[in-house]
Write an enzyme that holds these catalytic residues in place. Structure first.
Site, PDB file in Angstrom:
ATOM      1  N   ASP A  38       0.794  -1.245   0.000  1.00 20.91           N
ATOM      2  CA  ASP A  38       0.000   0.000   0.000  1.00 20.91           C
ATOM      3  C   ASP A  38       0.822   1.289   0.000  1.00 20.91           C
ATOM      4  O   ASP A  38       0.261   2.374   0.149  1.00 20.91           O
ATOM      5  CB  ASP A  38      -0.959   0.048   1.206  1.00 20.91           C
ATOM      6  CG  ASP A  38      -2.095  -0.938   1.053  1.00 20.91           C
ATOM      7  OD1 ASP A  38      -2.290  -1.419  -0.083  1.00 20.91           O
ATOM      8  OD2 ASP A  38      -2.775  -1.214   2.052  1.00 20.91           O
ATOM      9  N   HIS A 242      30.616   5.511  -3.808  1.00 22.87           N
ATOM     10  CA  HIS A 242      29.157   5.608  -3.786  1.00 22.87           C
ATOM     11  C   HIS A 242      28.600   5.371  -2.382  1.00 22.87           C
ATOM     12  O   HIS A 242      27.552   4.748  -2.215  1.00 22.87           O
ATOM     13  CB  HIS A 242      28.525   4.647  -4.798  1.00 22.87           C
ATOM     14  CG  HIS A 242      28.803   5.048  -6.212  1.00 22.87           C
ATOM     15  ND1 HIS A 242      28.799   4.169  -7.265  1.00 22.87           N
ATOM     16  CD2 HIS A 242      29.128   6.249  -6.749  1.00 22.87           C
ATOM     17  CE1 HIS A 242      29.097   4.817  -8.378  1.00 22.87           C
ATOM     18  NE2 HIS A 242      29.297   6.079  -8.094  1.00 22.87           N
ATOM     19  N   ASP A 259      28.447  14.947  -1.516  1.00 20.04           N
ATOM     20  CA  ASP A 259      28.034  14.989  -2.926  1.00 20.04           C
ATOM     21  C   ASP A 259      26.515  15.036  -2.903  1.00 20.04           C
ATOM     22  O   ASP A 259      25.869  14.020  -2.611  1.00 20.04           O
ATOM     23  CB  ASP A 259      28.558  13.739  -3.650  1.00 20.04           C
ATOM     24  CG  ASP A 259      28.286  13.763  -5.143  1.00 20.04           C
ATOM     25  OD1 ASP A 259      27.450  14.569  -5.583  1.00 20.04           O
ATOM     26  OD2 ASP A 259      28.907  12.955  -5.859  1.00 20.04           O
ATOM     27  N   ASP A 270      24.401  18.852  -9.318  1.00 22.94           N
ATOM     28  CA  ASP A 270      25.281  17.776  -8.840  1.00 22.94           C
ATOM     29  C   ASP A 270      26.569  18.431  -8.340  1.00 22.94           C
ATOM     30  O   ASP A 270      27.422  18.812  -9.140  1.00 22.94           O
ATOM     31  CB  ASP A 270      25.545  16.825 -10.032  1.00 22.94           C
ATOM     32  CG  ASP A 270      26.361  15.608  -9.650  1.00 22.94           C
ATOM     33  OD1 ASP A 270      26.631  15.412  -8.457  1.00 22.94           O
ATOM     34  OD2 ASP A 270      26.727  14.842 -10.573  1.00 22.94           O
ATOM     35  N   HIS A 353      30.348  14.060 -16.488  1.00 22.74           N
ATOM     36  CA  HIS A 353      29.281  13.444 -17.269  1.00 22.74           C
ATOM     37  C   HIS A 353      28.322  14.548 -17.691  1.00 22.74           C
ATOM     38  O   HIS A 353      28.331  15.645 -17.120  1.00 22.74           O
ATOM     39  CB  HIS A 353      28.553  12.380 -16.433  1.00 22.74           C
ATOM     40  CG  HIS A 353      28.153  12.851 -15.055  1.00 22.74           C
ATOM     41  ND1 HIS A 353      27.017  13.600 -14.813  1.00 22.74           N
ATOM     42  CD2 HIS A 353      28.767  12.732 -13.848  1.00 22.74           C
ATOM     43  CE1 HIS A 353      26.941  13.892 -13.531  1.00 22.74           C
ATOM     44  NE2 HIS A 353      28.000  13.390 -12.910  1.00 22.74           N
ATOM     45  N   HIS A 360      23.015  11.712 -14.513  1.00 22.34           N
ATOM     46  CA  HIS A 360      23.925  11.242 -15.573  1.00 22.34           C
ATOM     47  C   HIS A 360      23.085  11.340 -16.836  1.00 22.34           C
ATOM     48  O   HIS A 360      22.343  10.424 -17.174  1.00 22.34           O
ATOM     49  CB  HIS A 360      24.402   9.813 -15.309  1.00 22.34           C
ATOM     50  CG  HIS A 360      25.366   9.749 -14.153  1.00 22.34           C
ATOM     51  ND1 HIS A 360      25.991   8.594 -13.772  1.00 22.34           N
ATOM     52  CD2 HIS A 360      25.835  10.706 -13.316  1.00 22.34           C
ATOM     53  CE1 HIS A 360      26.788   8.847 -12.728  1.00 22.34           C
ATOM     54  NE2 HIS A 360      26.705  10.123 -12.443  1.00 22.34           N
ATOM     55  N   GLU A 383      34.501  16.987 -12.060  1.00 22.47           N
ATOM     56  CA  GLU A 383      34.564  16.439 -10.706  1.00 22.47           C
ATOM     57  C   GLU A 383      35.782  15.569 -10.438  1.00 22.47           C
ATOM     58  O   GLU A 383      35.652  14.380 -10.175  1.00 22.47           O
ATOM     59  CB  GLU A 383      33.287  15.662 -10.405  1.00 22.47           C
ATOM     60  CG  GLU A 383      32.860  14.646 -11.467  1.00 22.47           C
ATOM     61  CD  GLU A 383      31.584  13.903 -11.048  1.00 22.47           C
ATOM     62  OE1 GLU A 383      31.581  13.316  -9.966  1.00 22.47           O
ATOM     63  OE2 GLU A 383      30.606  13.922 -11.822  1.00 22.47           O
ATOM     64  N   ARG A 405      36.820  15.003  -3.295  1.00 19.44           N
ATOM     65  CA  ARG A 405      36.285  15.266  -4.632  1.00 19.44           C
ATOM     66  C   ARG A 405      35.736  16.680  -4.626  1.00 19.44           C
ATOM     67  O   ARG A 405      35.203  17.138  -3.612  1.00 19.44           O
ATOM     68  CB  ARG A 405      35.191  14.260  -5.014  1.00 19.44           C
ATOM     69  CG  ARG A 405      34.572  14.524  -6.378  1.00 19.44           C
ATOM     70  CD  ARG A 405      33.765  13.353  -6.962  1.00 19.44           C
ATOM     71  NE  ARG A 405      32.591  13.030  -6.171  1.00 19.44           N
ATOM     72  CZ  ARG A 405      32.487  11.992  -5.375  1.00 19.44           C
ATOM     73  NH1 ARG A 405      33.493  11.143  -5.270  1.00 19.44           N
ATOM     74  NH2 ARG A 405      31.379  11.765  -4.677  1.00 19.44           N
ATOM     75  N   GLU A 407      33.298  19.022  -7.148  1.00 19.96           N
ATOM     76  CA  GLU A 407      32.455  18.868  -8.348  1.00 19.96           C
ATOM     77  C   GLU A 407      31.602  20.109  -8.583  1.00 19.96           C
ATOM     78  O   GLU A 407      30.920  20.588  -7.684  1.00 19.96           O
ATOM     79  CB  GLU A 407      31.533  17.647  -8.169  1.00 19.96           C
ATOM     80  CG  GLU A 407      30.505  17.483  -9.286  1.00 19.96           C
ATOM     81  CD  GLU A 407      29.699  16.204  -9.164  1.00 19.96           C
ATOM     82  OE1 GLU A 407      29.487  15.736  -8.035  1.00 19.96           O
ATOM     83  OE2 GLU A 407      29.282  15.681 -10.219  1.00 19.96           O
TER      84      GLU A 407
HETATM   85  N1  GLY Z   1      26.409  12.408  -7.803  1.00 21.96           N
HETATM   86  C1  GLY Z   1      26.651  11.537  -8.853  1.00 21.96           C
HETATM   87  C2  GLY Z   1      27.873  11.886  -9.587  1.00 21.96           C
HETATM   88  O1  GLY Z   1      28.622  12.732  -9.146  1.00 21.96           O
HETATM   89  O2  GLY Z   1      28.114  11.397 -10.646  1.00 21.96           O
HETATM   90 MN    MN Z   2      28.582  13.939 -10.943  1.00 23.33          MN
HETATM   91 MN    MN Z   3      28.072  14.181  -7.704  1.00 20.13          MN
END
Ligand code: GLY
Ligand code: MN
Ligand code: MN
Length: 441
Positions: A38, A242, A259, A270, A353, A360, A383, A405, A407
């Site tokens: 449900d 991830h 991220d 992103d 990307h 993506h 990134e 990272r 980005e």
């Molecule tokens: N957050 C997904 C990537 O950076 O590709």
């Molecule tokens: Mn990304």
């Molecule tokens: Mn990302």
């Protein structure tokens, strides 16, 4: 007709022209997904479907019939239903669809089995998002088979089944002014959420609390959803590409990698930022951080119309490899190290990307096996990162367990590029000063 329909109408016109007279294209909406008994997952429209229709309901199908006298754009959707309206809210219904969404013909979705085979009759090519919705693909085959079964009555079924991806995804790859506006709005909300997270972070706070701050900012500013599940990784968790558990306590002396990006009107942002939990980078963290930042600047510089897709990645690899040699994490000649991909244990993903309705996003990266050239209106992420795993025995202990990272989302413009997300601090001094101000406040 709703105001925004002008843009959708323009896209449909272009798509109809590409599909061509004598052919047909059919695209189904996303389906409601059951979460458990449900309870449903929040509905998110299929991006191709929304791109052409602006119609945000499940159980719908759009059909394009270039040159059809009675109208080239047909929608199958749910009929207005009083009980449904009471329990889950009103749907547009056939009249609403015709009035607000500029369809030429609207039919009840329950009648599709009776009507769609007729629309397939005597069409040469059938375009559809082949493979994206296998159940719907099968239905299309069944309907085509029904038409084929009537060949003795003088009708023919489509002879060619063609993926609509190539036509539609090339369109989606180049963003219009309207799309860029939505992406800027998504970027703006996400930038502020990252700043809020930086200000909120301190030792002893849990990753999930930071995650909640980000989500709170997204939702309270009208974003309906995250564009993807946020990564909030402190310390070693920043080395897990991830990581989404987001449930560890943050330690003094560690970095925090976030991220996260929201979705606005079905357009994604992103952003990744990495910063010290206690607000001050250690020497090792600063050295590696500055290297990633330098690589990111070099990569962003390569985002120019006429450059090819891989230029930002090549620039990243060059700067990172040089820097890793300088810091003593790699040994050897830079060109040889690049050729042998010696950086890969520490930088294992690509530099970006396409970004758009999907995080993506769609669009080919190569054309005829060559990296494609960047064109104004494309949006991509840049990134770069460095992830020195805790078991990287080959490097000095002091570097181990650092994950970084950075980005940003970058629009290709006529003259170069525009960074849509650069409001989120990334210079060492800017991060430290924002966090310092939050501490004393
Ligand atoms: N957050 C997904 C990537 O950076 O590709
Ligand atoms: Mn990304
Ligand atoms: Mn990302």
């Amino acid at each position: 007709m709703l105001k925004e329909q002008k843009e959708f109408a323009r896209r449909r016109k272009q798509f109809l022209r590409m599909v061509g007279v004598g052919n047909i294209a059919v695209i189904a909406s996303a389906s409601i997904m059951q979460r458990n008994s449900d309870v449903e997952f929040p509905f998110r429209q299929n991006s191709d479907f929304f791109y052409l229709s602006g119609f945000d309901e499940p159980e719908s199908v759009i059909v394009f019939l270039p040159g059809r006298e009675q109208g080239e754009y047909v929608l199958f959707c749910r009929e207005f239903d009083e009980t449904m309206a009471l329990w889950v809210g009103a749907s547009a219904g056939l009249e609403g669809a015709a009035e607000d969404f500029a369809v030429d013909d609207a039919f009840p979705i329950d009648d599709i089995d009776d009507i769609l085979p007729g629309l397939l009759e005597d069409k040469e090519r059938l375009y559809f998002p082949m493979g994206a919705q296998p159940e719907f693909d099968k239905q299309l085959m069944d309907w085509s088979q029904q038409v084929r079964g009537r060949s003795r009555a003088g009708v023919s079924a489509p002879a060619e089944f063609i993926s609509s991806d190539h036509l539609l995804h090339e369109m989606r790859l180049i963003k219009s002014a309207q799309e860029i506006k939505h992406m800027k709005k998504a970027a703006k909300i996400s930038v502020a959420a990252h700043k809020r997270a930086m200000q909120f972070t301190e030792a002893g706070v849990n990753e999930y609390q930071i995650d909640a701050e980000i989500k709170h900012h997204f939702m309270s500013n009208g974003a309906k959803s995250e564009a993807y599940p946020a990564i909030v990784g402190g310390g070693l968790n920043g080395c897990v590409l991830h990581y989404t558990q987001n449930n560890a306590k943050l330690n003094d002396g560690d970095l925090l990698l976030i991220d996260a990006g929201c979705e606005w009107e079905n357009y994604a942002s992103d952003i990744t930022r990495t910063f010290p939990v206690n607000g001050v980078f250690s020497d090792e963290q600063k050295a590696l951080y500055q290297l990633v930042l330098d690589a990111q600047y070099a990569a962003i510089e390569q985002v120019q119309p006429g450059n090819h897709w891989n230029d930002p990645h090549d620039a990243t690899v060059k700067v990172l490899t040089k820097g890793l040699v300088k810091l003593g994490l790699l040994k050897g000649r830079v060109p040889t190290l690049i050729k042998n991909e010696a950086y890969k244990p520490y930088y294992m993903h690509r530099t970006g990307h396409w970004l758009g309705m999907d995080v993506h996003d769609v669009g080919d990266y190569k054309i005829d096996k060559q990296w494609r050239l960047l064109e104004p209106g494309m949006v991509l992420t840049v990134e770069p990162g460095l992830y020195i795993q805790p078991n990287a025995k080959e490097v000095d202990k002091k570097w181990r367990g650092i994950g970084i990272r950075i980005e940003d989302d970058v629009l290709v413009t006529k003259k170069g590029h525009e960074v849509l997300t650069d409001g989120a601090p990334k210079e060492v001094k800017d991060i430290e000063s924002l966090m310092e101000k939050a501490r004393v406040a």
